[in-house]
Structures are given as structure tokens and as C-alpha cells.
Design an enzyme around this catalytic site. Structure first.
Site, PDB file in Angstrom:
ATOM      1  N   ASP A  13     -44.907 -12.298  11.383  1.00  0.00           N
ATOM      2  CA  ASP A  13     -44.197 -11.696  10.322  1.00  0.00           C
ATOM      3  C   ASP A  13     -43.468 -10.077  10.427  1.00  0.00           C
ATOM      4  OD1 ASP A  13     -43.787 -11.553   7.361  1.00  0.00           O
ATOM      5  OD2 ASP A  13     -46.006 -10.641   7.522  1.00  0.00           O
ATOM      6  N   ASP A  15     -42.950  -7.113   7.921  1.00  0.00           N
ATOM      7  CA  ASP A  15     -43.760  -5.549   6.954  1.00  0.00           C
ATOM      8  C   ASP A  15     -44.920  -6.296   7.525  1.00  0.00           C
ATOM      9  OD1 ASP A  15     -43.883  -2.817   6.124  1.00  0.00           O
ATOM     10  OD2 ASP A  15     -43.163  -3.995   4.504  1.00  0.00           O
ATOM     11  N   ASP A 209     -49.296 -10.607   8.432  1.00  0.00           N
ATOM     12  CA  ASP A 209     -51.464  -9.422   8.065  1.00  0.00           C
ATOM     13  C   ASP A 209     -51.596  -9.992   7.328  1.00  0.00           C
ATOM     14  OD1 ASP A 209     -48.387  -8.665   6.965  1.00  0.00           O
ATOM     15  OD2 ASP A 209     -48.799  -7.391   6.322  1.00  0.00           O
TER      16      ASP A 209
END
Length: 257
Positions: A13, A15, A209
Site C-alpha cells: 500500500d 499512504d 497500514d
């Protein structure tokens, strides 16, 4: 840790894993350099449909990371591939940024505001009541409703802002039709990432995250999951979910320390 480092490839991922806003996170430069030096296959996966791979590559370049556009895969691209596989040569009415329209054009899906096969909604800053009205009209006439990603909100430099899930909600409510979302946690997007790498599920690790999109997408795609605590999920949040990541790290830099 060695089990992760020995993987052939990584899907990451962006961001909260690679950067936050316009700042590269600690350890990311070392992690990316390690992947390149060790001939690891990798792709950066993002639920945001607002930028093209080239634009994402340029964004990282401004932060001091040189990663070519071929290493990026977005929910806009996944949406375009999904629609093309469902109905080749279909047409769509699009509420979204130029990157979404380009992804659709690239697979032969053209714009249609009269009788499209699909209404496609992605994150955009040109959202308007007029566009909502048009989308509602077209869905009521039979167009199928598609969302690039289900995120309700997303982080920006100005704080949390509405994302696709929030923008598409008025259309769902007014038409009484539920959208189909292509982006994470839908495993379709991760499967596209695997195909882009040319890897099998057991050969890669997925690093994210967010428990509610990244980790569940990895679990449902049968790949080893790595949760990093450099984004939105704190260690104390993990027990709020009925599933767990296989590995938990403070950040991707932990892999190369």
C-alpha cells in the site's frame, strides 16, 4: 523476519506505508533500495483513483525516490480491467478525475452520458449536485453502479476528507441500488497486483497500514500479510478485529535493519 525477506515479491500500500501526505516515511528509502538491489518484484497498490502511475512516480521522485511508473497499480486501473472483463467495449458515465477516465479509455471503455452500461464513481474535487442527479437518472434507467474503492474518508494535507464511499452514498440511497466496489478490501485488486508481478500468492507478502482494507484483502487473497504501524492502525486497535495480520512491524524500514 527472514521468512518475509525471502519472499520473491512485495505488494505495498502507499499512504501510511510509503509516505504520508508529501513526506516519505522513515526507512522507506532503504526498503525500496533493498528491493531493487535484491531483484525483488514489487508493486505499489493504492485505493486512490486520482493519479496515473506516471503522476505517482513523479510524486515519489519529488520526495527523493526514483520508482518507475510500471511499479504502480491503482483502483482506477483495477476498475477499468474489471469492467472490460465483464463487458468488453462497454461505455460509462464517470464521476471522477482525469486518471480514472484515462484508465477506462486505455482498455477501450468510452464515455456515455445518455445510455451507459455503467456509472463509475471515484474520488474527485469536481463533485456536484448536477452530476449526482445525472448518475441517479442513469442508474434508474438500468446502468450498473460501480465504485473504484469503498473508503468513506481519506487523509489529505488539510485533514480527513470524504472519499469514494461517501461520494457514492447519495446515489445508492436515491436509487436503492448498492454499488460494487473494486478496490480493497475486494481481493480482485490484489489478484490484479499478483498478475502484474507474475507471482503466485505464496511467493509474495502484502504490506499495508489498515486492518479493514489492506489486511483483510491480503487474507482473502491467501497471501502473507504485514501490518505496519506507520499509518492509521495502532497496535491497540488490532484486537478490535476478528482476524490478525501474520506480521506486525513499526514500518517497512524494519525489514532491512
Amino acid at each position: 523476519m527472514d521468512a518475509i525477506k525471502n519472499k520473491i515479491g512485495f505488494i505495498c500500500d502507499m499512504d501510511g506505508v510509503i509516505y504520508h501526505g508529501n513526506k516519505v516515511l522513515d526507512g522507506v528509502v532503504e526498503f525500496v533500495n533493498w528491493m531493487i538491489e535484491n531483484n525483488k518484484k514489487f508493486v505499489f497498490l493504492t485505493n486512490s483513483p486520482e493519479r496515473t502511475p506516471h503522476e505517482l512516480s513523479m510524486k515519489l521522485q519529488r520526495m527523493g525516490l526514483n520508482v518507475s511508473a510500471r511499479h504502480f497499480y491503482t483502483s482506477a486501473m483495477a476498475t477499468a480491467e474489471f469492467l472490460s472483463s465483464q463487458k468488453p467495449g462497454c461505455t460509462a458515465y464517470v464521476i471522477g478525475e482525469a486518471a480514472l477516465s484515462k484508465a477506462l479509455y486505455d482498455v477501450g471503455i468510452y464515455m456515455n452520458d445518455v445510455n451507459p452500461d455503467y456509472v463509475v464513481v471515484g474520488e474527485t474535487r469536481t463533485y456536484s449536485f448536477e452530476k449526482i442527479e445525472k448518475a441517479i437518472e442513469l442508474v434508474n434507467k438500468g446502468a450498473r453502479l460501480i465504485g473504484t474503492n469503498p473508503d468513506i474518508t481519506g487523509p489529505t494535507e488539510r485533514g480527513v476528507m470524504p472519499a469514494t464511499g461517501a461520494l457514492i452514498a447519495p446515489i445508492e440511497i436515491a436509487t436503492n441500488k448498492k454499488a460494487y466496489f473494486v478496490g480493497k478490501p475486494n481481493p480482485v485488486m490484489l489478484c490484479h497486483g499478483l498478475r502484474k508481478l507474475g507471482c503466485h500468492s505464496e511467493e509474495i507478502a502484502f504490506i499495508g497500514d489498515r486492518m479493514d482494507t489492506d489486511i483483510i484483502a491480503g487474507i482473502e487473497s491467501n497471501v502473507d500479510t504485514v501490518l505496519v504501524l506507520s499509518g492509521v492502525t495502532a497496535r491497540e486497535d488490532i484486537d478490535n478485529y476478528p482476524y490478525r495480520p501474520k506480521y506486525i512491524l513499526d514500518g517497512v524500514g524494519d525489514l532491512v535493519k
